[in-house]
Design a protein around this motif. Structure first.
Motif, mmCIF file in Angstrom:
data_model
loop_
_atom_site.group_PDB
_atom_site.id
_atom_site.type_symbol
_atom_site.label_atom_id
_atom_site.label_comp_id
_atom_site.label_asym_id
_atom_site.label_seq_id
_atom_site.Cartn_x
_atom_site.Cartn_y
_atom_site.Cartn_z
ATOM 1 N N GLY A 28 0.812 -1.211 0.000
ATOM 2 C CA GLY A 28 0.000 0.000 0.000
ATOM 3 C C GLY A 28 0.845 1.259 0.000
ATOM 4 N N ASN A 29 1.893 1.281 0.816
ATOM 5 C CA ASN A 29 2.776 2.451 0.868
ATOM 6 C C ASN A 29 3.408 2.727 -0.495
ATOM 7 N N ALA A 30 3.806 1.665 -1.194
ATOM 8 C CA ALA A 30 4.478 1.817 -2.490
ATOM 9 C C ALA A 30 3.543 2.338 -3.570
ATOM 10 N N ASN A 31 2.231 2.154 -3.398
ATOM 11 C CA ASN A 31 1.271 2.521 -4.439
ATOM 12 C C ASN A 31 0.652 3.895 -4.259
ATOM 13 N N ARG A 32 1.100 4.644 -3.267
ATOM 14 C CA ARG A 32 0.513 5.968 -3.020
ATOM 15 C C ARG A 32 0.861 6.971 -4.112
ATOM 16 N N THR A 33 0.008 7.990 -4.226
ATOM 17 C CA THR A 33 0.233 9.080 -5.181
ATOM 18 C C THR A 33 1.217 10.084 -4.590
#
Length: 213
Positions: A115-120
């Motif tokens: 989830g952290n890696a996929n943030r905008t």
């Protein structure tokens, strides 16, 4: 973590609802802090769940989504757009939100990292890789289908002063305005709760609406 979060672990395992916010100006270290909190929390949560027989039937689920420009996007399901709605009883539902059941701490940590890696993120005046969304990681415990506790870890997008946005293009300025509007709405909700006001303006933003419970 020791002062603000650790004491919530037995509370949420016992059926409570806990919320942790990382709040502050762009570039102040919110995301770095929240990642550290996640790592410590995983260890303590699993230590609590495995140390007491009364939690033997607890199942742990995690979801992770962001609110970017007023839109909800699932960080665990290819950024699928999510619909936020209220049901007839006033409960807020995030439709189609992907929940993953985790069996141990390492699995929970792995989902959080995804989830952290996929943030905008975008470059801003203050930070080359600034989080431009509010990221909401929800750890929910159930016994069968019955609710048994919930902890929300929320890394808010950074607030900005007007002087920080002078060289931003229109898209960055619109992002900043949307972020500041939702942070103001959050402040108004907290103020209303603190004063025991009969009306709490949850509908002021998507952020406060999804955090209503």
């Amino acid at each position: 973590y020791l002062a603000a979060v650790q004491q919530m672990v037995p509370f949420v395992c016992g059926g409570g609802r806990g919320t942790v916010f990382a709040y502050g100006q762009t570039g102040s270290g919110k995301t770095h802090t929240m990642v550290g909190i996640q790592e410590s929390l995983v260890l303590d949560l699993w230590a609590e769940l495995t140390s007491n027989e009364k939690y033997a039937k607890h199942r742990v689920f995690v979801s992770y989504f962001e609110i970017y420009g007023g839109r909800c996007q699932d960080l665990l399901n290819e950024r699928q757009r999510l619909q936020v709605r209220e049901d007839g009883s006033g409960e807020v539902v995030v439709g189609d939100l992907h929940e993953i059941e985790v069996e141990d701490g390492s699995a929970l940590h792995e989902v959080m990292e995804t989830g952290n890696a996929n943030r905008t993120t975008h470059a801003t005046e203050s930070n080359d890789e600034s989080s431009r969304s509010h990221a909401i990681c929800q750890i929910t415990m159930r016994i069968g289908k019955k609710f048994a506790g919930k902890l929300a870890l929320i890394d808010l997008a950074g607030s900005e002063r007007g002087s920080d946005t002078k060289s931003h293009n229109q898209q960055r300025r619109l992002e900043g305005a949307e972020i500041n509007k939702s942070l103001l709405s959050l402040k108004e909700c907290i103020r209303a709760l603190d004063s025991n006001s009969g009306h709490v303006p949850y509908r002021g933003s998507k952020l406060t609406l999804v955090l209503k419970d």
